[in-house]
Design a protein around this motif. Structure first.
Motif, PDB file in Angstrom:
ATOM      1  N   ALA A  42      -2.501   4.800  14.996  1.00  0.00           N
ATOM      2  CA  ALA A  42      -1.720   3.565  14.931  1.00  0.00           C
ATOM      3  C   ALA A  42      -0.229   3.884  14.928  1.00  0.00           C
ATOM      4  O   ALA A  42       0.569   3.184  15.554  1.00  0.00           O
ATOM      5  CB  ALA A  42      -2.113   2.757  13.699  1.00  0.00           C
ATOM      6  N   GLU A  43       0.151   4.953  14.246  1.00  0.00           N
ATOM      7  CA  GLU A  43       1.557   5.354  14.221  1.00  0.00           C
ATOM      8  C   GLU A  43       2.038   5.754  15.616  1.00  0.00           C
ATOM      9  O   GLU A  43       3.158   5.424  16.010  1.00  0.00           O
ATOM     10  CB  GLU A  43       1.758   6.509  13.246  1.00  0.00           C
ATOM     11  N   GLU A  44       1.185   6.440  16.388  1.00  0.00           N
ATOM     12  CA  GLU A  44       1.541   6.778  17.775  1.00  0.00           C
ATOM     13  C   GLU A  44       1.794   5.507  18.577  1.00  0.00           C
ATOM     14  O   GLU A  44       2.721   5.441  19.383  1.00  0.00           O
ATOM     15  CB  GLU A  44       0.427   7.588  18.437  1.00  0.00           C
ATOM     16  N   LEU A  45       0.962   4.496  18.347  1.00  0.00           N
ATOM     17  CA  LEU A  45       1.120   3.223  19.037  1.00  0.00           C
ATOM     18  C   LEU A  45       2.448   2.567  18.662  1.00  0.00           C
ATOM     19  O   LEU A  45       3.177   2.080  19.520  1.00  0.00           O
ATOM     20  CB  LEU A  45      -0.052   2.303  18.692  1.00  0.00           C
ATOM     21  N   VAL A  46       2.778   2.580  17.393  1.00  0.00           N
ATOM     22  CA  VAL A  46       4.039   2.006  16.927  1.00  0.00           C
ATOM     23  C   VAL A  46       5.220   2.737  17.571  1.00  0.00           C
ATOM     24  O   VAL A  46       6.213   2.116  17.951  1.00  0.00           O
ATOM     25  CB  VAL A  46       4.111   2.045  15.389  1.00  0.00           C
ATOM     26  N   LYS A  47       5.105   4.042  17.742  1.00  0.00           N
ATOM     27  CA  LYS A  47       6.180   4.821  18.365  1.00  0.00           C
ATOM     28  C   LYS A  47       6.423   4.422  19.820  1.00  0.00           C
ATOM     29  O   LYS A  47       7.499   4.657  20.349  1.00  0.00           O
ATOM     30  CB  LYS A  47       5.879   6.313  18.275  1.00  0.00           C
ATOM     31  N   VAL A  58     -10.094  -4.048   4.718  1.00  0.00           N
ATOM     32  CA  VAL A  58      -9.084  -4.051   3.673  1.00  0.00           C
ATOM     33  C   VAL A  58      -8.556  -2.648   3.392  1.00  0.00           C
ATOM     34  O   VAL A  58      -7.341  -2.441   3.318  1.00  0.00           O
ATOM     35  CB  VAL A  58      -9.626  -4.690   2.371  1.00  0.00           C
ATOM     36  N   ASP A  59      -9.440  -1.672   3.242  1.00  0.00           N
ATOM     37  CA  ASP A  59      -8.986  -0.313   2.921  1.00  0.00           C
ATOM     38  C   ASP A  59      -8.113   0.254   4.036  1.00  0.00           C
ATOM     39  O   ASP A  59      -7.081   0.867   3.783  1.00  0.00           O
ATOM     40  CB  ASP A  59     -10.168   0.615   2.614  1.00  0.00           C
ATOM     41  N   LYS A  60      -8.490   0.026   5.275  1.00  0.00           N
ATOM     42  CA  LYS A  60      -7.702   0.516   6.415  1.00  0.00           C
ATOM     43  C   LYS A  60      -6.399  -0.274   6.551  1.00  0.00           C
ATOM     44  O   LYS A  60      -5.368   0.275   6.918  1.00  0.00           O
ATOM     45  CB  LYS A  60      -8.503   0.449   7.715  1.00  0.00           C
ATOM     46  N   PHE A  61      -6.461  -1.580   6.262  1.00  0.00           N
ATOM     47  CA  PHE A  61      -5.248  -2.394   6.276  1.00  0.00           C
ATOM     48  C   PHE A  61      -4.230  -1.830   5.287  1.00  0.00           C
ATOM     49  O   PHE A  61      -3.069  -1.643   5.618  1.00  0.00           O
ATOM     50  CB  PHE A  61      -5.580  -3.847   5.925  1.00  0.00           C
ATOM     51  N   LEU A  62      -4.677  -1.542   4.068  1.00  0.00           N
ATOM     52  CA  LEU A  62      -3.772  -1.029   3.040  1.00  0.00           C
ATOM     53  C   LEU A  62      -3.204   0.336   3.425  1.00  0.00           C
ATOM     54  O   LEU A  62      -2.013   0.592   3.228  1.00  0.00           O
ATOM     55  CB  LEU A  62      -4.482  -0.963   1.688  1.00  0.00           C
ATOM     56  N   ASP A  63      -4.045   1.209   3.994  1.00  0.00           N
ATOM     57  CA  ASP A  63      -3.563   2.518   4.460  1.00  0.00           C
ATOM     58  C   ASP A  63      -2.457   2.348   5.495  1.00  0.00           C
ATOM     59  O   ASP A  63      -1.411   2.989   5.415  1.00  0.00           O
ATOM     60  CB  ASP A  63      -4.705   3.331   5.088  1.00  0.00           C
ATOM     61  N   LYS A  64      -2.698   1.506   6.480  1.00  0.00           N
ATOM     62  CA  LYS A  64      -1.741   1.325   7.569  1.00  0.00           C
ATOM     63  C   LYS A  64      -0.496   0.584   7.094  1.00  0.00           C
ATOM     64  O   LYS A  64       0.616   0.898   7.517  1.00  0.00           O
ATOM     65  CB  LYS A  64      -2.405   0.614   8.743  1.00  0.00           C
ATOM     66  N   TYR A  65      -0.686  -0.356   6.204  1.00  0.00           N
ATOM     67  CA  TYR A  65       0.455  -1.092   5.661  1.00  0.00           C
ATOM     68  C   TYR A  65       1.412  -0.137   4.952  1.00  0.00           C
ATOM     69  O   TYR A  65       2.630  -0.240   5.103  1.00  0.00           O
ATOM     70  CB  TYR A  65      -0.036  -2.176   4.703  1.00  0.00           C
ATOM     71  N   GLN A  66       0.872   0.804   4.205  1.00  0.00           N
ATOM     72  CA  GLN A  66       1.702   1.756   3.473  1.00  0.00           C
ATOM     73  C   GLN A  66       2.286   2.838   4.380  1.00  0.00           C
ATOM     74  O   GLN A  66       3.374   3.341   4.133  1.00  0.00           O
ATOM     75  CB  GLN A  66       0.889   2.396   2.353  1.00  0.00           C
ATOM     76  N   ALA A  67       1.568   3.195   5.444  1.00  0.00           N
ATOM     77  CA  ALA A  67       1.971   4.323   6.281  1.00  0.00           C
ATOM     78  C   ALA A  67       2.939   3.957   7.402  1.00  0.00           C
ATOM     79  O   ALA A  67       3.702   4.809   7.853  1.00  0.00           O
ATOM     80  CB  ALA A  67       0.727   4.983   6.887  1.00  0.00           C
ATOM     81  N   LEU A  68       2.912   2.714   7.857  1.00  0.00           N
ATOM     82  CA  LEU A  68       3.651   2.353   9.061  1.00  0.00           C
ATOM     83  C   LEU A  68       4.864   1.501   8.749  1.00  0.00           C
ATOM     84  O   LEU A  68       4.818   0.603   7.921  1.00  0.00           O
ATOM     85  CB  LEU A  68       2.739   1.593  10.028  1.00  0.00           C
ATOM     86  N   ASN A  69       5.943   1.768   9.458  1.00  0.00           N
ATOM     87  CA  ASN A  69       7.159   0.985   9.334  1.00  0.00           C
ATOM     88  C   ASN A  69       7.241   0.066  10.552  1.00  0.00           C
ATOM     89  O   ASN A  69       7.831   0.423  11.569  1.00  0.00           O
ATOM     90  CB  ASN A  69       8.377   1.914   9.265  1.00  0.00           C
ATOM     91  N   ILE A  70       6.606  -1.102  10.437  1.00  0.00           N
ATOM     92  CA  ILE A  70       6.556  -2.031  11.561  1.00  0.00           C
ATOM     93  C   ILE A  70       6.964  -3.420  11.091  1.00  0.00           C
ATOM     94  O   ILE A  70       7.031  -3.694   9.898  1.00  0.00           O
ATOM     95  CB  ILE A  70       5.167  -2.078  12.222  1.00  0.00           C
ATOM     96  N   ILE A  71       7.194  -4.292  12.044  1.00  0.00           N
ATOM     97  CA  ILE A  71       7.612  -5.647  11.711  1.00  0.00           C
ATOM     98  C   ILE A  71       6.464  -6.433  11.079  1.00  0.00           C
ATOM     99  O   ILE A  71       6.613  -7.027  10.035  1.00  0.00           O
ATOM    100  CB  ILE A  71       8.150  -6.375  12.957  1.00  0.00           C
ATOM    101  N   PHE A  72       5.306  -6.454  11.705  1.00  0.00           N
ATOM    102  CA  PHE A  72       4.178  -7.234  11.211  1.00  0.00           C
ATOM    103  C   PHE A  72       2.901  -6.414  11.250  1.00  0.00           C
ATOM    104  O   PHE A  72       2.649  -5.682  12.200  1.00  0.00           O
ATOM    105  CB  PHE A  72       3.947  -8.480  12.071  1.00  0.00           C
ATOM    106  N   ILE A  73       2.097  -6.559  10.229  1.00  0.00           N
ATOM    107  CA  ILE A  73       0.729  -6.074  10.257  1.00  0.00           C
ATOM    108  C   ILE A  73      -0.126  -7.230   9.773  1.00  0.00           C
ATOM    109  O   ILE A  73       0.181  -7.871   8.764  1.00  0.00           O
ATOM    110  CB  ILE A  73       0.506  -4.790   9.423  1.00  0.00           C
ATOM    111  N   PHE A  74      -1.144  -7.552  10.511  1.00  0.00           N
ATOM    112  CA  PHE A  74      -1.998  -8.690  10.230  1.00  0.00           C
ATOM    113  C   PHE A  74      -3.341  -8.216   9.694  1.00  0.00           C
ATOM    114  O   PHE A  74      -3.883  -7.227  10.152  1.00  0.00           O
ATOM    115  CB  PHE A  74      -2.253  -9.508  11.507  1.00  0.00           C
ATOM    116  N   PHE A  75      -3.862  -8.964   8.750  1.00  0.00           N
ATOM    117  CA  PHE A  75      -5.228  -8.744   8.286  1.00  0.00           C
ATOM    118  C   PHE A  75      -6.043  -9.900   8.826  1.00  0.00           C
ATOM    119  O   PHE A  75      -5.693 -11.057   8.627  1.00  0.00           O
ATOM    120  CB  PHE A  75      -5.291  -8.712   6.758  1.00  0.00           C
TER     121      PHE A  75
END
Length: 79
Positions: A42-47, A58-75
């Motif tokens: 997902a980080e490669e995609l953001v790049k 939920v668990d993957k959402f929380l991981d990505k929410y904490q790891a990625l610096n993006i404008i929006f992440i949707f659950f």
């Protein structure tokens, strides 16, 4: 096909559809669904410039929410 190439293909398809509908592609937000990919992928995609991603576990959402610096992440989920 690389992530960047795939993203570019999606953007080109959206642009063509918008032109056909006489709309601006600026009116469209592309949301990349990352249901089966790791935070690293997902980080490669953001790049590549993606600013909106979605996750439905939920668990993957929380991981990505904490790891990625993006404008929006949707659950998203279904009931």
């Amino acid at each position: 096909m690389t992530i960047e190439e795939n993203k570019n293909n999606v953007y080109q398809a959206v642009k063509a559809a918008c032109e056909k509908a006489n709309r601006s592609s600026d009116e469209v937000n592309i949301i990349a669904v990352t249901k089966y990919v790791s935070s690293d992928i997902a980080e490669e995609l953001v790049k590549t410039g993606i600013k909106h991603i979605a996750e439905n576990r939920v668990d993957k959402f929380l991981d990505k929410y904490q790891a990625l610096n993006i404008i929006f992440i949707f659950f998203y989920s279904h009931y």
